[in-house]
Design an enzyme around this catalytic site. Structure first.
Site, PDB file in Angstrom:
ATOM      1  N   GLU A 176      -6.910  43.086  70.558  1.00 39.04           N
ATOM      2  CA  GLU A 176      -7.156  41.869  69.831  1.00 39.04           C
ATOM      3  C   GLU A 176      -7.840  42.171  68.612  1.00 39.04           C
ATOM      4  OE1 GLU A 176      -5.290  40.203  73.379  1.00 39.04           O
ATOM      5  OE2 GLU A 176      -7.311  41.571  73.140  1.00 39.04           O
ATOM      6  N   THR A 177      -7.851  41.506  67.652  1.00 37.91           N
ATOM      7  CA  THR A 177      -8.811  41.236  66.600  1.00 37.91           C
ATOM      8  C   THR A 177      -9.249  39.666  66.539  1.00 37.91           C
ATOM      9  OG1 THR A 177      -8.027  43.180  65.287  1.00 37.91           O
ATOM     10  CG2 THR A 177      -9.409  41.578  64.097  1.00 37.91           C
TER      11      THR A 177
END
Length: 299
Positions: A49-50
């Site tokens: 994830e970002t």
């Protein structure tokens, strides 16, 4: 279309070493980014994830989370990484995030030159796993019902995302199971699970012989688990350290009466993918679960 590329930070969460824990991308100013831009950046960063801070609402920073393939409602390791990045720039203290699942409060602190983040999840919940769905999870990892630890009933657990949680009895089975990433992705999508399939093993109690009696030799009283979190996105098939799943595990243990709150549990994760990390899970009598750990910049 954006004309200027935002600064993209990279942190390893739930580890002291940049080569350990779970990598997360962090964009502290995503106010000019469209949703398509955030999805593209998350795919280019290619971590599980970002996190993107897109603005502020009622004093809380608005955060959105994207995997390389889709937006996800909540991500614990990216929350810790983002909070640590903010604390390193603004000083430690309390940070409020407005996330798609509700407000999440993060306490940051510093000790020995390292910053630690502790987030409190939204309220937890559990639900049964339908028998055919449980069988599909076991088929995915090539194990039968006899592999389950009879002390821990399989359940769905929620602390921002729904996670199926199963606990295996045997260390060898836990270490050796494999799965087809495409089949795992199909099962996740079919069930509408936005995050991981959580597979646990209870580690031996930390107890030492003292004058013929056993006594805990760790602050967590020996209650430790190892986790493997199945999460096929991009080049990733297994998540190294999953904060949202750790919160769900805390809610799960409380719901089945496996702990007597307030209780602390430690979860080890990442050994199987070469990025070992540790998540500390504090379980109160009621309300959200507190998950804490360090985060360090990568590169």
């Amino acid at each position: 279309m954006v004309t200027d590329s935002p600064e993209i930070l990279r942190y390893a969460a739930f580890a002291d070493d940049p080569a350990g824990g779970n990598p997360a991308g962090v964009v502290l100013d995503a106010s000019a980014l469209a949703e398509a831009d955030m999805q593209r950046i998350a795919a280019e960063v290619d971590y599980a994830e970002t996190a993107f801070i897109t603005g502020e609402r009622d004093g809380a920073r608005v955060v959105r989370y994207f995997s390389p393939v889709a937006e996800v409602p909540f991500c614990g390791h990216a929350t810790v990484a983002t909070a640590v990045a903010i604390a390193e720039r603004e000083g430690v203290g309390t940070i409020r995030f407005a996330t798609p699942v509700g407000e999440v409060v993060i306490e940051t602190s510093e000790a020995d030159g390292a910053v630690r983040g502790a987030f409190t999840s939204v309220a937890t919940d559990t639900a049964p796993i339908a028998e055919p769905v449980l069988q599909a999870v076991l088929d995915l990892i090539g194990l039968g019902r006899d592999a389950l630890d009879e002390r821990y009933a399989p359940l769905l657990s929620y602390a921002g995302n729904w996670h199926p949680v199963i606990v295996l009895r045997d260390a060898a089975a836990f270490d050796a199971f494999t799965f087809d990433p495409a089949a795992a992705r199909a099962l996740l999508d079919e069930q509408g699970w936005p995050a991981t399939i959580t597979v646990l093993r209870r580690l031996p109690d930390a107890a030492a012989e003292v004058d013929g009696a056993t006594a805990p030799d760790r602050a967590d009283r020996g209650l430790r688990f190892e986790a493997r979190n199945i999460f096929p996105v991009g080049r990733i098939t297994e998540d190294p350290a999953t904060g949202a799943a750790a919160a769900a595990v805390g809610g799960y243990l409380r719901a089945i009466g496996a702990v007597t709150p307030p209780e602390r549990v430690v979860i080890e994760q990442g050994r199987h993918v070469g990025r070992p990390g540790e998540l500390v899970v504090d379980i109160p009598e009621h309300g959200g679960i507190v998950v804490s750990g360090r985060a360090v910049p990568i590169g």
